[in-house]
Design an enzyme around this catalytic site. Sequence first.
Site, PDB file in Angstrom:
ATOM      1  N   SER A  66      13.875   1.158   4.237  1.00 30.87           N
ATOM      2  CA  SER A  66      12.539   1.702   4.519  1.00 30.87           C
ATOM      3  C   SER A  66      11.653   0.780   5.334  1.00 30.87           C
ATOM      4  CB  SER A  66      11.834   2.071   3.204  1.00 30.87           C
ATOM      5  OG  SER A  66      12.387   3.257   2.672  1.00 30.87           O
ATOM      6  N   LYS A  69      10.400   2.171   8.528  1.00 34.78           N
ATOM      7  CA  LYS A  69       9.173   2.961   8.625  1.00 34.78           C
ATOM      8  C   LYS A  69       8.036   2.197   9.296  1.00 34.78           C
ATOM      9  CE  LYS A  69      10.189   5.900   4.619  1.00 34.78           C
ATOM     10  NZ  LYS A  69      11.321   5.396   3.834  1.00 34.78           N
ATOM     11  N   SER A 129       6.210   5.888   0.902  1.00 34.94           N
ATOM     12  CA  SER A 129       7.537   5.707   1.505  1.00 34.94           C
ATOM     13  C   SER A 129       8.298   7.024   1.603  1.00 34.94           C
ATOM     14  CB  SER A 129       8.367   4.681   0.716  1.00 34.94           C
ATOM     15  OG  SER A 129       9.414   4.147   1.491  1.00 34.94           O
TER      16      SER A 129
END
Length: 395
Positions: A66, A69, A129
């Site tokens: 993640s 991101k 997230s």
Amino acid sequence: MIQILKIWILQLMTNYLKICIIFFLAFFSIANAKPIIKARTAILVDYHTGKILYELQPDHSIHPASMTKIMTAIIAFDLLKDNKISLSDKVTISDKAWRMSQAGYSSMFIMVNDEITIENLLKGIIVSSGNDACVALAEGIAGTEENFVHLMNDKAQEIGMTSTNFANTSGINNPDNYSTVRDIALMSKYLIKNYPIYYEYFKETEFTWERTGGNPITQGNRNSLLYKNLGVDGIKTGHLAVEGYSLASSIKKNERRLIAVGSGFKTNSLRTSQSRKLLSWGLTNTETFEISKKNKTVFEINTWLGKEQITKGHTKEDVYTTINKKDLRGFEVLLEYDGPLKAPIMKNEEIAAIKIYNKKKLIRSIPVYAVEKVKKINFLLSLLTSFNYMIWGDA
């Protein structure tokens, strides 16, 4: 007997002093020793100077999970900056984006056909997230996630992330989604430097989304360092079974900022404790000094035969330097020039240099430029000035 006793006491005191010195040196050495970090790969970078304070296999290839991101958000921030999109623009949620929230991934829990603002999707990505929010944002901006990924990879090349390739917007399992902690740190610095206002999203500790098809869902930020009152204000966690736990974090103390990135932590608690350990070590054992601010810090230099007796100089870049605290005694910053400077002096002419030394060794030289033009005085006045100097030694 008394003499022997005196000698014995003297020897005892000498040995005690030696032990104290050895203990002090050992303690000082341990305090300054680089920490042992329980991760597969890690890096600690000073934000202002870019100096690497710690590294553990920083070029080892990782799956960024993640932390991907961060780049997804950067693309949106670029478009916001260029006024190509706005925070209030709405995106219609596709079936593909909605299914991401049903597949067991971290999610914002959006509903198909709902219309959600860019700002809420960004919060869903950064705070919660949400992988579903990543797909929705990508489709809303670029038509398809694949098109958006092209933008991400182009941006990675622009930033200088030479060991990175993005295959999706969320960081979910894909062998073609890879990077390094060095590249992630570079990307994090770009985010903080170029988007300080939007970076505020990364320190938010929770986000509530109401239109879930059921009850509102409040989710806390997974970055545990945000809750510890340390000065940490970001950035992004990550986790994949094949990679373990990862974290890009940043701490700000007064005007100083450090960026740490680690991956391959075996547990969530280790991700937190080891990242905190790394940031704390950097703040404790190193120091960053502001030498000059671009076009703001003014250096005054004497002139000769000029209409102004002083010429002002500045640097065309922010100048910082980072050193280990154990080297403070050998740290020097000098303004060096051949002076007084003889007029005429042109605007932006290089007139001096800032020299940074550590233990008499030059570690950096930065040019100083004239802020304004300094004209030469007329011929008769210059003769008088020269004569005065010859007689009195006073320019």
